[in-house]
Write an enzyme that holds these catalytic residues in place. Structure first.
Site, mmCIF file in Angstrom:
data_model
loop_
_atom_site.group_PDB
_atom_site.id
_atom_site.type_symbol
_atom_site.label_atom_id
_atom_site.label_comp_id
_atom_site.label_asym_id
_atom_site.label_seq_id
_atom_site.Cartn_x
_atom_site.Cartn_y
_atom_site.Cartn_z
ATOM 1 N N ASN A 125 0.811 -1.223 0.000
ATOM 2 C CA ASN A 125 0.000 0.000 0.000
ATOM 3 C C ASN A 125 0.847 1.277 0.000
ATOM 4 O OD1 ASN A 125 -2.593 -0.879 -0.334
ATOM 5 N ND2 ASN A 125 -3.036 -1.079 1.854
ATOM 6 N N HIS B 290 -1.302 -7.865 5.627
ATOM 7 C CA HIS B 290 0.036 -7.317 5.432
ATOM 8 C C HIS B 290 0.083 -6.103 4.498
ATOM 9 C CE1 HIS B 290 0.638 -11.160 7.246
ATOM 10 N NE2 HIS B 290 0.456 -11.838 6.137
ATOM 11 N N CYS B 291 -0.959 -5.254 4.543
ATOM 12 C CA CYS B 291 -0.951 -3.976 3.786
ATOM 13 C C CYS B 291 -0.813 -4.147 2.280
ATOM 14 C CB CYS B 291 0.161 -3.032 4.259
ATOM 15 S SG CYS B 291 0.064 -2.591 5.974
ATOM 16 N N ALA B 292 -1.212 -5.300 1.745
ATOM 17 C CA ALA B 292 -1.065 -5.490 0.290
ATOM 18 C C ALA B 292 -2.251 -6.308 -0.226
ATOM 19 C CB ALA B 292 0.256 -6.177 -0.028
#
Lengths: 85, 387
Positions: free
Chosen positions: B100, B341-343
């Protein structure tokens, strides 16, 4: 504390200051010139000179030519070189 | 219960030897503002920051240290590159594996008229260079690619991406948040135009440190600064200076953190990034081997022989990642990350959206004994879930 030692001893030998746009170049120059055994020190820019950054490199005038060659060769941009009276 | 830290991909811990001492030395004995005043402590602070810049330049192959621009982390470095380069009407190519830290700036830029193409990846979590090349258009202004997925650990084909970028005359921005310090990187040799790194992961330095490295052939005037402010230079002017690094570094730097970063990078240089990366990958290898033998455990985005970092993502049948994470911590003292995991796009690509995965990320200080204890803990949780 390493590296803080200032060369405060006054001598009669003429001195030169080299000015830089950014203090990053001043610090890089100090390291390169000291590696070449040029006795230089980072000092505040003298009041009568204008500079982009607050510190400049002071060295014996006799080493100025050699210093300029070293800095030119390593791509460290010099903003000005002045002989101190 | 001794803690086992397997969350090095989020932030590494412990830090490199000498880091906390360097931070403490700065705060206790130097303290002053680098590049501002001319007194001895300010000069010493400047020397310390410059030494960190030289170390980072050496690690990433930048011939001139001023081409290392310090930022607070990889996210700020990526924002500087993306917002600094992309204008309305521009087109940008990214992979579907981006964090992100890349995707959110790109989505914000999209609202301003930047067009974004994301290149899909396969379930093994790798990218087909041919598809990357196909995505490039005449108006493409940038290719941005993560060097290593923070979800799967797979290394992206940077060499191929560099070739595509060169053939099409498009600059390449590499997000090296996961790889800097674990994989040798050299912007000049590798042909990376802009490289974003963070100090607190595989460099084993403090949080709040990172930077953007500019290849010597990249014209820094193409980059618009993210912010304007005091630099200690050209103080008579109300215009932001245009020279490096001051054009992009304003406001008081995190000099205490950079003192620590300098110590960390010098340690990485002494140890060797390849050697440090190999050490943590060896632990990951042991982890993968063990996890494959536990019934009910599925590895995600992993394929035999794919180059990778030490990140390992898995799920356990019959037990949510969040519950695994909580029980590993509470019952076994094992610290990891669970979830997305921000993705999000990366999870869609490998089929683990929206529940995510359990992510183990050993570091250079992880021992084989710790890996074995973690495997035993996972085996015990997976066995309970099966009953």
């Amino acid at each position: 504390m390493s590296g803080v030692k200032e060369q405060t001893r006054r001598t009669d030998a003429p001195r030169t200051v080299i000015l830089f746009h950014t203090s990053s170049h001043a610090f890089r120059a100090e390291k390169l010139l000291k590696e070449a055994d040029i006795a230089c020190s980072l000092v505040p820019v003298p009041r009568h000179l204008s500079s982009d950054c607050g510190v400049c490199l002071r060295l014996p005038a006799r080493d100025a030519g050699r210093a300029r060659a070293i800095l030119d060769a390593r791509g460290v941009e010099i903003a000005g070189i002045h002989e101190l009276g | 219960m001794a803690l086992i830290y397997l969350d090095n991909a989020a932030t590494s811990w412990p830090k490199a030897p000498g880091v906390s001492e360097a931070v403490a030395h700065f705060l206790d004995h130097v303290g002053a503002n680098p590049g501002r005043s001319g007194h001895r402590l300010s000069i010493e602070a400047g020397r310390i920051v410059h030494a960190a810049r030289e170390a980072a330049a050496e690690l990433f192959g930048a011939p001139d240290p001023v081409r290392v621009l310090f930022t607070s982390n990889a996210t700020e470095a990526l924002n500087l590159a993306l917002h600094g380069l992309l204008r309305p009407g521009d087109h940008v190519v990214a992979s579907a594996l981006e964090h992100n830290a890349v995707m959110r700036p790109l989505r914000a830029l999209e609202r301003d008229g930047v067009r974004v193409t994301t290149v899909a990846c396969n379930r093994a979590g790798t990218l087909d260079p041919g598809m990357l090349a196909e995505a490039v258009r005449p108006e493409t202004a940038l290719i941005v690619l993560t060097h290593a997925s923070n979800v799967t650990g797979a290394l992206m084909p940077i060499v191929d991406a560099v070739q595509v970028a060169r053939q099409r005359g498009v600059p390449l921005l590499v997000d090296a948040a996961q790889s800097a310090g674990a994989v040798p990187l050299d912007v000049e040799r590798d042909g990376i135009d802009l490289l974003a790194f963070t100090g607190h992961k595989a460099l084993y330095g403090p949080p709040g440190t990172g930077g953007l490295v500019l290849r010597s052939s990249f014209d820094s005037h193409r980059l618009r600064p993210l912010k304007q402010g005091g630099t200690g230079s050209r103080s008579q002017s109300e215009e932001q200076p245009d020279f490096l690094p001051d054009a992009f570094e304003c406001g008081t730097l995190n000099a205490a953190g950079l003192a620590g970063l300098g110590a960390a990078v010098r340690w990485v240089l002494a140890q060797g990034a390849a050697q440090l990366g190999a050490r943590s990958r060896a632990r990951a290898g042991r982890l993968i081997e063990g996890l494959r033998g536990i019934p009910g455990v599925t590895l995600h985005g992993w394929a035999e022989g794919t180059p990778r970092t030490s990140v390992v993502s898995f799920t356990v049948a019959g037990c949510e990642p969040s519950e695994i994470g909580e029980r590993l911590d509470a019952e076994h003292g094992i610290l990891c990350r669970v979830g997305l995991h921000c993705a999000p796009a990366a999870h869609r690509a490998i089929g683990t959206f929206p529940t995510g995965t359990v992510r183990f990320s050993p570091g250079a200080f992880t021992t084989e004994g710790e890996i074995d204890r973690a495997l035993a803990a996972v085996a015990s949780l997976a066995g309970e879930a099966r009953r």
